[in-house]
Design a protein around this motif. Sequence first.
Motif, short mmCIF file in Angstrom:
data_model
loop_
_atom_site.label_atom_id
_atom_site.label_comp_id
_atom_site.label_asym_id
_atom_site.label_seq_id
_atom_site.Cartn_x
_atom_site.Cartn_y
_atom_site.Cartn_z
N SER A 148 -6.34 4.40 0.81
CA SER A 148 -6.92 3.06 0.78
C SER A 148 -7.02 2.61 -0.67
O SER A 148 -6.87 3.41 -1.60
CB SER A 148 -8.32 3.14 1.43
N ARG A 149 -7.27 1.31 -0.85
CA ARG A 149 -7.60 0.84 -2.20
C ARG A 149 -8.90 1.47 -2.67
O ARG A 149 -9.13 1.63 -3.86
CB ARG A 149 -7.81 -0.67 -2.20
N LEU A 150 -9.76 1.77 -1.72
CA LEU A 150 -11.06 2.35 -2.06
C LEU A 150 -10.91 3.84 -2.34
O LEU A 150 -10.02 4.49 -1.80
CB LEU A 150 -12.05 2.16 -0.90
N GLY A 151 -11.79 4.38 -3.18
CA GLY A 151 -11.78 5.82 -3.44
C GLY A 151 -11.65 6.17 -4.90
O GLY A 151 -11.84 7.33 -5.28
N ALA A 152 -11.30 5.19 -5.74
CA ALA A 152 -11.20 5.46 -7.18
C ALA A 152 -12.59 5.71 -7.75
O ALA A 152 -13.57 5.09 -7.32
CB ALA A 152 -10.55 4.27 -7.88
N LYS A 153 -12.67 6.62 -8.74
CA LYS A 153 -13.96 6.95 -9.37
C LYS A 153 -13.83 6.83 -10.88
O LYS A 153 -12.75 7.08 -11.43
CB LYS A 153 -14.34 8.39 -9.02
N PRO A 154 -14.92 6.51 -11.54
CA PRO A 154 -14.88 6.51 -13.01
C PRO A 154 -14.40 7.88 -13.49
O PRO A 154 -14.81 8.90 -12.94
CB PRO A 154 -16.36 6.27 -13.40
N GLY A 155 -13.51 7.88 -14.47
CA GLY A 155 -12.92 9.13 -14.95
C GLY A 155 -11.56 9.40 -14.35
O GLY A 155 -10.78 10.18 -14.88
N ASP A 156 -11.24 8.74 -13.20
CA ASP A 156 -9.91 8.89 -12.61
C ASP A 156 -8.83 8.41 -13.57
O ASP A 156 -9.04 7.45 -14.32
CB ASP A 156 -9.77 8.05 -11.32
N ARG A 157 -7.69 9.06 -13.49
CA ARG A 157 -6.50 8.53 -14.17
C ARG A 157 -5.84 7.50 -13.27
O ARG A 157 -6.02 7.51 -12.05
CB ARG A 157 -5.49 9.66 -14.47
N VAL A 158 -5.07 6.59 -13.88
CA VAL A 158 -4.34 5.56 -13.14
C VAL A 158 -2.85 5.84 -13.32
O VAL A 158 -2.41 6.07 -14.46
CB VAL A 158 -4.70 4.15 -13.65
N LEU A 159 -2.10 5.82 -12.22
CA LEU A 159 -0.68 6.21 -12.30
C LEU A 159 0.21 5.23 -11.55
O LEU A 159 -0.26 4.55 -10.62
CB LEU A 159 -0.48 7.61 -11.70
N VAL A 160 1.46 5.16 -11.97
CA VAL A 160 2.47 4.38 -11.24
C VAL A 160 3.69 5.25 -10.96
O VAL A 160 3.95 6.22 -11.68
CB VAL A 160 2.93 3.10 -11.98
N SER A 161 4.42 4.86 -9.91
CA SER A 161 5.51 5.71 -9.43
C SER A 161 6.85 5.46 -10.14
O SER A 161 7.80 6.22 -9.92
CB SER A 161 5.71 5.50 -7.93
N GLY A 162 6.95 4.40 -10.96
CA GLY A 162 8.24 4.15 -11.61
C GLY A 162 8.21 2.93 -12.51
O GLY A 162 7.13 2.38 -12.80
N TYR A 163 9.40 2.51 -12.91
CA TYR A 163 9.56 1.42 -13.87
C TYR A 163 8.85 0.13 -13.43
O TYR A 163 8.97 -0.28 -12.27
CB TYR A 163 11.03 1.09 -14.08
N ILE A 164 8.21 -0.49 -14.37
CA ILE A 164 7.52 -1.76 -14.15
C ILE A 164 8.35 -2.90 -14.76
O ILE A 164 8.92 -2.75 -15.85
CB ILE A 164 6.11 -1.71 -14.79
N GLY A 165 8.44 -4.01 -14.05
CA GLY A 165 9.10 -5.20 -14.60
C GLY A 165 10.54 -5.38 -14.16
O GLY A 165 11.16 -6.41 -14.49
N GLN A 166 11.08 -4.43 -13.40
CA GLN A 166 12.49 -4.55 -12.99
C GLN A 166 12.70 -5.79 -12.09
O GLN A 166 13.66 -6.54 -12.28
CB GLN A 166 12.94 -3.30 -12.22
N GLY A 167 11.82 -5.98 -11.13
CA GLY A 167 11.95 -7.12 -10.22
C GLY A 167 11.79 -8.44 -10.96
O GLY A 167 12.53 -9.40 -10.72
N TYR A 168 10.84 -8.46 -11.87
CA TYR A 168 10.61 -9.67 -12.67
C TYR A 168 11.85 -10.03 -13.48
O TYR A 168 12.28 -11.19 -13.51
CB TYR A 168 9.41 -9.42 -13.61
N LEU A 169 12.46 -9.03 -14.10
CA LEU A 169 13.67 -9.28 -14.90
C LEU A 169 14.83 -9.70 -13.99
O LEU A 169 15.63 -10.56 -14.37
CB LEU A 169 14.03 -8.03 -15.70
N GLY A 170 14.90 -9.10 -12.81
CA GLY A 170 15.96 -9.48 -11.86
C GLY A 170 15.85 -10.94 -11.48
O GLY A 170 16.85 -11.67 -11.43
N LEU A 171 14.62 -11.38 -11.21
CA LEU A 171 14.40 -12.78 -10.87
C LEU A 171 14.79 -13.69 -12.02
O LEU A 171 15.50 -14.70 -11.85
CB LEU A 171 12.93 -13.00 -10.48
#
Lengths: 324, 324
Positions: A148-171
């Motif tokens: 869920s979106r819920l469940g994050a706690k202070p101290g958690d790390r934030v992660l992404v699964s891959g490259y950001i901005g590819q879709g934006y550049l494609g558009l």
Amino acid sequence: MSEPDEFSIIDQLFKPLAGLSREARGLIDDVAVIAGDPICDLVVNTDALVGGVHFFEHDPLDLVARKLMRVNLSDIVAKGARPYGYQLVTAWPRGTTYAEKADFARGLKIDQDRYGLSLFGGDTVSTEGPLVVSMTMFGKAPAGKTLSRLGAKPGDRVLVSGYIGQGYLGLKALQGQLLGLSHEDVNEVISAYHLPEIRTDLIPVLRDHARSAMDISDGLLADADHLARANNLMIRLDLNRVPTSLSARAAIASGISPVALCTGGDDYQILCTASEMGAKALVLAGFYDIGACIGLSDDTPAGAELWSDNRRLDVTKKGFTHPL
Amino acid sequence: MSEPDEFSIIDQLFKPLAGLSREARGLIDDVAVIAGDPICDLVVNTDALVGGVHFFEHDPLDLVARKLMRVNLSDIVAKGARPYGYQLVTAWPRGTTYAEKADFARGLKIDQDRYGLSLFGGDTVSTEGPLVVSMTMFGKAPAGKTLSRLGAKPGDRVLVSGYIGQGYLGLKALQGQLLGLSHEDVNEVISAYHLPEIRTDLIPVLRDHARSAMDISDGLLADADHLARANNLMIRLDLNRVPTSLSARAAIASGISPVALCTGGDDYQILCTASEMGAKALVLAGFYDIGACIGLSDDTPAGAELWSDNRRLDVTKKGFTHPL
């Protein structure tokens, strides 16, 4: 007086229709979850695409079909659920030929075979307007384990699964606004815009190690903002740790703002949070650690911030909102 | 060369996407059924409505919302499932006001309270074309007991849950083609067109006594034809036993053909088959016995026929098909 935006419409008009139903998750969690089976949760997502709004009217219909499938897959996978089947609605413009409809079906076939789905049912209608296609997708997760979106706690790390901005550049490229890039780089970002890669391979590690998760569709910063507010904390993202492709770096070198990549939308990567330990496992599996969750002090509001070299960047528009 | 119709598109393009998945029921059974829960089947239906095709563009949006809900309810209830929740897609024409969207939400609220549903999720988008709305509805039936088009046997009686032709007459009235009826009669059929009554009260008796069932949306004769072909038998309907309202009888007296009532569509009544014994229970609960299933002899094809006074009526168009 301006009309309320998409989020206000959902808040004011549709949330009361969801009420306290467990399945709706208050309409703030991208997917619905139908529990009941002692082994599996059924995870449900619905996304629609409209010609002239979400795709160009001259786009090949096999690509439109595959994008429809992938934007739905993106939500299901980001909740740690394994995609499984779908209902389809197609509202065809008058005069759409059989060959065009066959192209659309061919696109569905390619991606449903790739991702292990089948069609369960739906409706096919006609319209005087542009093509409207909509999919309700079903996924399965171990009972009670749907993320869920819920469940994050202070101290958690934030992660992404891959490259950001590819879709934006494609558009940008499709709009003729991306100059100075090689033919190969342009093709790569256009392909990412049409056919975002959905990381079904990450489902197991995500289930095991993420505390909260969602997909990125409105833009990294906007969706991190949604996640932060849902958990009533602050997310601080480090711009220099946001993963970008070689094409994106070429685009930055030719004048595109790196901040724009984080606010452009259409990424369809997974955004998640995890404990320090969990984050290590996620990084080993291919995730990128790009920031942290921070507890709120007295007068800071919940939300996401973008930082670079220990300086908070002032970003006025955190993501993309389709005008209604 | 003409383009294939709606049924051919489904047959040729979409059936291959359903494959042998148990959930899809070969795409011939109106609903999808997601089994797995040892207690309940989850029954899934998707129907869409388009402005200018399925409703008039000036129709009040609360009525459009309620009709959308009811056409979906109709399929769920006809399979003996209890409706439960829904996903919603709205593609709003540019310039739709907040007040209009609020009307739509108000209509949903009225009917979801009436039928015990809640909103689980969905998507809201915009379009340059007419309003397109779509709903995926979920119902629950006892595990393995979800009714199907399949299951009718030679010797079964054929039954319907209520008046036939009300929706057809309502549409005629709205098109200004229904003359010579009282104001009250006209209002009654228009109301039946906008808001077909869905018989959730019949779910238990239907589950207990019907062998096969579906809702009537294309027209009584057309849908009986679909049911007959699915079961490879002949259905013989007796026109004189088809239930009609007082308004419909007034319309017949003023020149409307009784056959037209059976081929007009938009009834949203339940059509089912049952053994002689089952039929008695169904009739006691309010169903009307209107015909019989007959085994095929050597060279008769499967299908439905309409008879009157021991004479087979020659009906060229058995139901309504939306042009694609």
